[in-house]
Design a protein around this motif. Structure first.
Motif, PDB file in Angstrom:
ATOM      1  N   THR A 139      37.188  49.589  25.086  1.00 50.52           N
ATOM      2  CA  THR A 139      36.338  49.756  26.946  1.00 50.52           C
ATOM      3  C   THR A 139      37.146  48.863  27.643  1.00 50.52           C
ATOM      4  O   THR A 139      38.466  47.795  26.695  1.00 50.52           O
ATOM      5  N   GLY A 140      37.711  49.051  28.887  1.00 49.33           N
ATOM      6  CA  GLY A 140      37.886  47.767  29.741  1.00 49.33           C
ATOM      7  C   GLY A 140      37.336  46.998  30.407  1.00 49.33           C
ATOM      8  O   GLY A 140      36.165  46.653  30.639  1.00 49.33           O
ATOM      9  N   PHE A 141      38.133  46.071  30.309  1.00 53.68           N
ATOM     10  CA  PHE A 141      37.606  44.618  31.110  1.00 53.68           C
ATOM     11  C   PHE A 141      38.704  44.734  32.534  1.00 53.68           C
ATOM     12  O   PHE A 141      39.224  44.649  32.691  1.00 53.68           O
ATOM     13  N   LEU A 142      37.597  44.282  33.478  1.00 54.25           N
ATOM     14  CA  LEU A 142      38.613  43.943  34.784  1.00 54.25           C
ATOM     15  C   LEU A 142      37.477  42.551  35.229  1.00 54.25           C
ATOM     16  O   LEU A 142      36.348  42.389  35.419  1.00 54.25           O
ATOM     17  N   MET A 143      39.015  41.457  36.735  1.00 51.69           N
ATOM     18  CA  MET A 143      37.702  40.602  36.715  1.00 51.69           C
ATOM     19  C   MET A 143      38.351  40.804  38.507  1.00 51.69           C
ATOM     20  O   MET A 143      40.438  41.197  37.929  1.00 51.69           O
ATOM     21  N   PHE A 144      38.075  40.365  39.457  1.00 43.08           N
ATOM     22  CA  PHE A 144      38.900  40.473  40.625  1.00 43.08           C
ATOM     23  C   PHE A 144      38.697  38.814  40.685  1.00 43.08           C
ATOM     24  O   PHE A 144      37.159  38.392  40.313  1.00 43.08           O
ATOM     25  N   GLY A 145      39.598  37.873  41.567  1.00 38.16           N
ATOM     26  CA  GLY A 145      39.242  36.546  40.924  1.00 38.16           C
ATOM     27  C   GLY A 145      39.985  35.564  42.863  1.00 38.16           C
ATOM     28  O   GLY A 145      40.290  36.375  43.412  1.00 38.16           O
ATOM     29  N   TYR A 146      39.647  35.536  43.251  1.00 41.76           N
ATOM     30  CA  TYR A 146      39.674  34.500  44.918  1.00 41.76           C
ATOM     31  C   TYR A 146      39.263  33.355  44.794  1.00 41.76           C
ATOM     32  O   TYR A 146      38.587  32.509  44.475  1.00 41.76           O
ATOM     33  N   LEU A 147      40.166  32.563  45.023  1.00 40.05           N
ATOM     34  CA  LEU A 147      39.663  30.837  45.889  1.00 40.05           C
ATOM     35  C   LEU A 147      39.008  30.086  46.906  1.00 40.05           C
ATOM     36  O   LEU A 147      39.056  31.448  47.984  1.00 40.05           O
ATOM     37  N   ALA A 148      38.372  29.445  46.701  1.00 40.02           N
ATOM     38  CA  ALA A 148      37.416  29.487  47.549  1.00 40.02           C
ATOM     39  C   ALA A 148      37.172  27.408  47.590  1.00 40.02           C
ATOM     40  O   ALA A 148      38.882  27.180  47.409  1.00 40.02           O
ATOM     41  N   PRO A 149      36.847  27.376  48.330  1.00 41.49           N
ATOM     42  CA  PRO A 149      37.056  26.149  49.200  1.00 41.49           C
ATOM     43  C   PRO A 149      36.463  25.009  48.294  1.00 41.49           C
ATOM     44  O   PRO A 149      36.021  25.006  47.480  1.00 41.49           O
ATOM     45  N   ILE A 150      37.061  23.102  48.321  1.00 43.28           N
ATOM     46  CA  ILE A 150      36.758  22.465  47.594  1.00 43.28           C
ATOM     47  C   ILE A 150      35.386  22.249  47.566  1.00 43.28           C
ATOM     48  O   ILE A 150      34.334  22.587  48.835  1.00 43.28           O
TER      49      ILE A 150
ATOM     50  N   ASN B 242      29.957  49.945  32.242  1.00 43.95           N
ATOM     51  CA  ASN B 242      29.083  49.195  31.756  1.00 43.95           C
ATOM     52  C   ASN B 242      28.154  48.073  32.031  1.00 43.95           C
ATOM     53  O   ASN B 242      27.124  48.006  31.888  1.00 43.95           O
ATOM     54  N   VAL B 243      29.054  46.874  32.699  1.00 50.10           N
ATOM     55  CA  VAL B 243      28.416  45.521  33.087  1.00 50.10           C
ATOM     56  C   VAL B 243      29.393  45.059  34.146  1.00 50.10           C
ATOM     57  O   VAL B 243      30.744  46.018  34.389  1.00 50.10           O
ATOM     58  N   VAL B 244      28.661  45.356  35.692  1.00 49.80           N
ATOM     59  CA  VAL B 244      29.171  44.733  36.544  1.00 49.80           C
ATOM     60  C   VAL B 244      28.470  43.807  37.223  1.00 49.80           C
ATOM     61  O   VAL B 244      27.696  43.295  37.546  1.00 49.80           O
ATOM     62  N   SER B 245      29.414  42.039  37.414  1.00 50.37           N
ATOM     63  CA  SER B 245      28.810  41.293  37.969  1.00 50.37           C
ATOM     64  C   SER B 245      29.412  40.307  38.476  1.00 50.37           C
ATOM     65  O   SER B 245      30.863  40.319  38.424  1.00 50.37           O
ATOM     66  N   THR B 246      29.325  38.547  39.443  1.00 46.72           N
ATOM     67  CA  THR B 246      29.512  38.095  39.898  1.00 46.72           C
ATOM     68  C   THR B 246      29.363  36.799  39.173  1.00 46.72           C
ATOM     69  O   THR B 246      28.486  36.727  38.546  1.00 46.72           O
ATOM     70  N   ASP B 247      30.313  35.952  39.280  1.00 46.02           N
ATOM     71  CA  ASP B 247      30.346  34.280  38.580  1.00 46.02           C
ATOM     72  C   ASP B 247      31.064  33.007  39.905  1.00 46.02           C
ATOM     73  O   ASP B 247      31.967  33.184  40.834  1.00 46.02           O
ATOM     74  N   TYR B 248      30.183  32.187  40.186  1.00 46.45           N
ATOM     75  CA  TYR B 248      30.774  31.525  41.732  1.00 46.45           C
ATOM     76  C   TYR B 248      30.853  29.632  40.661  1.00 46.45           C
ATOM     77  O   TYR B 248      30.153  29.305  40.470  1.00 46.45           O
ATOM     78  N   TYR B 249      32.385  29.740  40.513  1.00 44.79           N
ATOM     79  CA  TYR B 249      32.516  28.724  39.967  1.00 44.79           C
ATOM     80  C   TYR B 249      32.629  27.373  41.260  1.00 44.79           C
ATOM     81  O   TYR B 249      34.549  27.800  41.805  1.00 44.79           O
TER      82      TYR B 249
ATOM     83  N   ASN C 282      36.676  28.926  42.544  1.00 43.43           N
ATOM     84  CA  ASN C 282      36.255  30.163  42.342  1.00 43.43           C
ATOM     85  C   ASN C 282      35.494  31.084  42.312  1.00 43.43           C
ATOM     86  O   ASN C 282      34.077  31.071  42.597  1.00 43.43           O
ATOM     87  N   PHE C 283      35.745  32.594  42.702  1.00 41.94           N
ATOM     88  CA  PHE C 283      35.009  33.347  43.463  1.00 41.94           C
ATOM     89  C   PHE C 283      34.594  34.770  42.183  1.00 41.94           C
ATOM     90  O   PHE C 283      36.142  35.531  42.445  1.00 41.94           O
ATOM     91  N   PHE C 284      34.608  34.983  41.406  1.00 38.14           N
ATOM     92  CA  PHE C 284      34.588  36.390  39.766  1.00 38.14           C
ATOM     93  C   PHE C 284      33.959  37.044  40.314  1.00 38.14           C
ATOM     94  O   PHE C 284      32.575  37.233  40.659  1.00 38.14           O
ATOM     95  N   ILE C 285      34.624  38.344  40.149  1.00 36.52           N
ATOM     96  CA  ILE C 285      33.215  40.167  40.055  1.00 36.52           C
ATOM     97  C   ILE C 285      34.900  40.175  39.054  1.00 36.52           C
ATOM     98  O   ILE C 285      35.000  40.297  38.570  1.00 36.52           O
ATOM     99  N   GLN C 286      33.537  40.746  37.964  1.00 33.08           N
ATOM    100  CA  GLN C 286      33.889  41.130  35.894  1.00 33.08           C
ATOM    101  C   GLN C 286      33.402  42.334  36.988  1.00 33.08           C
ATOM    102  O   GLN C 286      32.272  42.571  36.599  1.00 33.08           O
ATOM    103  N   ALA C 287      33.894  43.368  35.477  1.00 31.93           N
ATOM    104  CA  ALA C 287      33.746  44.574  35.146  1.00 31.93           C
ATOM    105  C   ALA C 287      33.635  45.053  33.750  1.00 31.93           C
ATOM    106  O   ALA C 287      34.934  44.816  33.077  1.00 31.93           O
TER     107      ALA C 287
END
Length: 447
Positions: A269-280, A319-326, A333-338
């Motif tokens: 299957t395919g995996f993808l991730m959108f990644g963005y930089l976020a503030p301190i 199949n899966v799509v979600s977000t994470d914030y670290y 980091n702000f992530f969207i993964q699927a």
């Protein structure tokens, strides 16, 4: 007792303020009262992959393993064996900004467990022997090794992660989001460095970074601080160990136009991730807004991404799509993964882009805002129920934000967030021109 500065911080949902003791040597002690039968003792060190380079990447995590291999007073294994026999949970973790070590144990009678745990914990933090026989001799990765030691344990951990698609796509995204900041490196390191790094290099890293001003020791439980703080001071005798002036890195600017990386693996299957930089991390308001945005956009089956791209889709490709914030000291980091059907790669990317654009253009509803605030408040309250969660929250704010006052402000800041705040912050940080899009596809899709 030495001259110590004491300050109080109000921690939501705890019945007593948190007490912070700042010692002359720079070591900080934090006490949080929590009624119950368990206590937690932990020490957080301001070092992780942020302090590594291309020659020693992974040394923070490797040292974390080796810290349990005995001291001048206690042999390897004695720490774990002694405490686990009393029902303790003993563990440690390494991340980008920190390494921490903790013990959660039943209080017991007459505070005996506290005293013994403190003695063992302080001894491990201040006098690790890091014996050569526990590390294992440096070796060539092409060689067959019959006698395996801790470096082989870590290498096996690295190899196991290599086979995980989510890890691959995360590392690919993480490495490309940064231009120069050390956050771009993988915390766990790589096989070649761990196979050849010497004991002297590890010891030198320990002496450089495990200094009084870099260590915060946290005690949480049903204890009397007037009786225990002096014990902590006595056990954490740094013997004039010099402090470290920590490096200050500029916040990485990241990309200024969409960057797409594509790789292939033996997957179906395919995996993808959108990644963005976020503030301190110390920017509590913006981080709370982005934390809320991540919750609304992609956390749980009621989230926008799941509802629009999985639940309500006529012909779902995800199949899966979600977000994470670290949150990190020098920018999160702000992530969207699927996970998706690999032959629908372009469509998958466009669908996620459309959802982000919709958020930026139209914002969220009043109902979404209320639900998100309620969930985050409930989550914060839940993390105030156990001694280990309280200690971890304190450790994060003390080590990553350098300010426990942030925890005092969290609920107020959360309640004051508006619909306009969400919309404006999304427009600033989730701009498609600031995105790194990483794709991992089956090898047959490379044809």
């Amino acid at each position: 007792m030495e001259n110590i500065k004491k300050t109080l911080v109000k921690y939501p949902y705890l019945e007593k303020p948190i007490e912070i003791y700042e010692r002359e040597c720079g070591h900080k002690i934090v006490f949080a009262y929590k009624k119950g039968c368990l206590i937690n003792i932990s020490s957080w060190v301001k070092t992780g992959s942020i302090n590594e380079n291309d020659e020693n990447n992974g040394i923070s995590h490797f040292l974390e393993h080796l810290m349990f291999k005995g001291t001048s007073k206690h042999k390897a294994g004695e720490f774990d064996k002694t405490l686990e026999a009393r029902g303790a949970i003993v563990n440690a973790a390494t991340w980008k900004d920190y390494t921490f070590y903790y013990v959660t144990i039943p209080k017991g009678s007459d505070d005996r467990n506290f005293k013994d745990t403190l003695e063992l914990h302080a001894d491990m933090m201040l006098d690790p022997v890091i014996p050569e026989e526990e590390i294992g001799a440096p070796f060539d990765l092409k060689e067959k090794v019959t006698v395996k030691r801790e470096r082989h344990v870590v290498i096996e951990e690295i190899r196991m992660r290599k086979d995980q698609p989510w890890t691959k796509v995360y590392n690919q995204t993480n490495a490309n989001m940064y231009i120069s900041h050390p956050y771009k490196r993988d915390v766990i390191g790589n096989e070649k460095i761990i196979s050849t790094i010497t004991r002297e290099t590890v010891l030198d890293y320990y002496k450089t970074h495990y200094t009084p001003n870099n260590i915060t020791t946290i005690i949480v439980g049903d204890l009397n601080p007037d009786e225990i703080i002096e014990q902590v001071v006595q056990k954490f005798d740094f013997k004039n160990r010099k402090n470290r002036i920590n490096e200050i890195y500029e916040k990485d600017k990241g990309v200024n136009e969409t960057k797409i990386i594509q790789s292939y693996s033996q997957i179906t299957t395919g995996f993808l991730m959108f990644g963005y930089l976020a503030p301190i991390a110390a920017d509590i308001k913006t981080n709370t807004i982005l934390e809320m945005t991540a919750l609304i956009l992609g956390q749980g089956q009621s989230s926008r991404l799941y509802q629009e791209l999985v639940e309500k889709a006529a012909n779902p490709i995800f199949n899966v799509v979600s977000t994470d914030y670290y949150q990190f000291r020098d920018g999160g980091n702000f992530f969207i993964q699927a996970n998706f059907k690999p032959d629908k790669k372009d469509e998958a990317v466009e669908l996620i882009k459309n959802q982000i654009e919709k958020l930026i253009k139209y914002g969220i509803s009043e109902n979404e805002l209320k639900k998100a605030k309620k969930k985050l408040k409930a989550g914060f309250a839940e993390n105030s129920e156990t001694v280990s969660d309280i200690a971890e929250t304190i450790g994060f704010y003390m080590t990553v934000c350098n300010n426990l006052k942030c925890v005092e402000e969290y609920i107020r800041v959360l309640e004051e967030i508006t619909l306009e705040d969400i919309k404006n912050t999304a427009a600033e940080y989730l701009n498609i021109n600031k995105a790194v899009i990483s794709l991992l596809l089956p090898e047959e899709n490379a044809i």
